[in-house]
Design an enzyme around this catalytic site. Structure first.
Site, PDB file in Angstrom:
ATOM      1  N   THR A  69       0.830  -1.260   0.154  1.00  0.00           N
ATOM      2  CA  THR A  69      -0.074  -0.219  -0.075  1.00  0.00           C
ATOM      3  C   THR A  69       0.935   1.337   0.068  1.00  0.00           C
ATOM      4  O   THR A  69       1.441   1.430  -0.992  1.00  0.00           O
ATOM      5  CB  THR A  69      -0.914  -0.020   1.233  1.00  0.00           C
ATOM      6  OG1 THR A  69      -0.407   0.037   2.375  1.00  0.00           O
ATOM      7  CG2 THR A  69      -1.973  -1.265   1.105  1.00  0.00           C
ATOM      8  N   GLU A  98       0.997  -3.534   4.540  1.00  0.00           N
ATOM      9  CA  GLU A  98       0.037  -2.283   4.759  1.00  0.00           C
ATOM     10  C   GLU A  98       0.909  -0.984   5.036  1.00  0.00           C
ATOM     11  O   GLU A  98       2.040  -1.166   4.905  1.00  0.00           O
ATOM     12  CB  GLU A  98      -0.995  -2.366   5.864  1.00  0.00           C
ATOM     13  CG  GLU A  98      -2.220  -3.183   5.514  1.00  0.00           C
ATOM     14  CD  GLU A  98      -3.071  -2.297   4.605  1.00  0.00           C
ATOM     15  OE1 GLU A  98      -2.859  -0.997   4.514  1.00  0.00           O
ATOM     16  OE2 GLU A  98      -3.950  -2.750   4.078  1.00  0.00           O
ATOM     17  N   HIS A  99       0.230   0.133   5.282  1.00  0.00           N
ATOM     18  CA  HIS A  99       0.961   1.500   5.116  1.00  0.00           C
ATOM     19  C   HIS A  99       1.719   1.600   6.393  1.00  0.00           C
ATOM     20  O   HIS A  99       1.707   0.864   7.613  1.00  0.00           O
ATOM     21  CB  HIS A  99      -0.207   2.520   5.495  1.00  0.00           C
ATOM     22  CG  HIS A  99      -1.016   2.428   6.894  1.00  0.00           C
ATOM     23  ND1 HIS A  99      -0.520   3.046   7.931  1.00  0.00           N
ATOM     24  CD2 HIS A  99      -2.162   1.541   7.049  1.00  0.00           C
ATOM     25  CE1 HIS A  99      -1.406   2.632   9.073  1.00  0.00           C
ATOM     26  NE2 HIS A  99      -2.258   1.734   8.504  1.00  0.00           N
ATOM     27  N   ASP A 100       2.809   2.614   6.303  1.00  0.00           N
ATOM     28  CA  ASP A 100       3.954   2.922   7.252  1.00  0.00           C
ATOM     29  C   ASP A 100       4.505   1.606   7.827  1.00  0.00           C
ATOM     30  O   ASP A 100       4.669   1.807   8.977  1.00  0.00           O
ATOM     31  CB  ASP A 100       3.013   3.515   8.404  1.00  0.00           C
ATOM     32  CG  ASP A 100       2.426   5.009   7.772  1.00  0.00           C
ATOM     33  OD1 ASP A 100       3.024   5.765   7.252  1.00  0.00           O
ATOM     34  OD2 ASP A 100       1.272   4.814   7.852  1.00  0.00           O
TER      35      ASP A 100
END
Length: 200
Positions: free
Chosen positions: A103, A121-123
């Site tokens: 992402t 996923e993010h971060d």
């Protein structure tokens, strides 16, 4: 090999695909010539590139050092249906299998393996030589350190901004484990919720 073959379809050549394995008894794999590392070094070519398709991150690291010392470049093998959104940085030599999703706001080190249906996923921050078996769910704000191995179907719960869930260097997360807290370097965790099985 199929990922690389599909990526190179229609690309300007000449190029040739071979397997490299130091077992001299193997001459062909899936219809492709198999060379020892020494034979590969002496094979007639203007340039040489390698995809390190070995699941063990520590072995992958040793092979990468060996290849770099011989001037061999690295190639990213990426399925056509990989999803990659915003601000994703990936080091050289990644293997991204079909149906992998990456992402946003992700940093990934060199020679990362993401097998079928895995996602990041993010971060998240993924270290060098990390390995995701099929179906790994790496949720937001997770740090996976160098050479960690995440087993098939494992779930890494989200961390928080400034307080990520951390999978330590050389750690192993067992197949199907649900990781709810950070894993120390060198540890093996299994189960739901994941519990310590072994620590180096």
């Amino acid at each position: 090999m199929p990922l690389v073959r599909m990526q190179l379809a229609g690309a300007e050549g000449p190029w040739e695909l071979v397997f490299v394995d130091d077992d001299p008894s193997i001459s062909h794999i899936n219809g492709y010539q198999c060379l020892t590392f020494s034979q590969f070094l002496h094979y007639p070519a203007k340039t040489r590139h390698m995809v390190l398709a070995v699941a063990n991150g520590a072995i992958r690291e040793r092979l990468a050092v060996r290849c770099s010392g011989e001037g061999i470049g690295f190639y990213e093998a990426r399925a056509a249906n990989v999803i990659q959104l915003d601000e994703v940085q990936i080091g050289p030599g990644a293997v991204l299998s079909p149906f992998v999703s990456l992402t946003s706001n992700i940093r990934i080190g060199q020679h990362f393996h993401a097998n079928l249906y895995s996602y990041v996923e993010h971060d998240c921050v993924i270290g060098d030589y990390a390995t995701f078996a099929p179906g790994v769910q790496c949720n937001g704000n997770v740090h996976v350190e160098d050479r960690a191995f995440i087993g098939a179907g494992a779930i890494l719960r989200p961390g928080r901004p400034g307080d990520p869930l951390v999978i330590g260097q050389d750690a192993v997360v067992g197949m199907g484990a649900v990781v709810t807290r950070s894993v120390p370097p060198g540890a093996t965790v299994v189960g739901n919720p994941a519990r310590l099985l072994h620590k180096k």
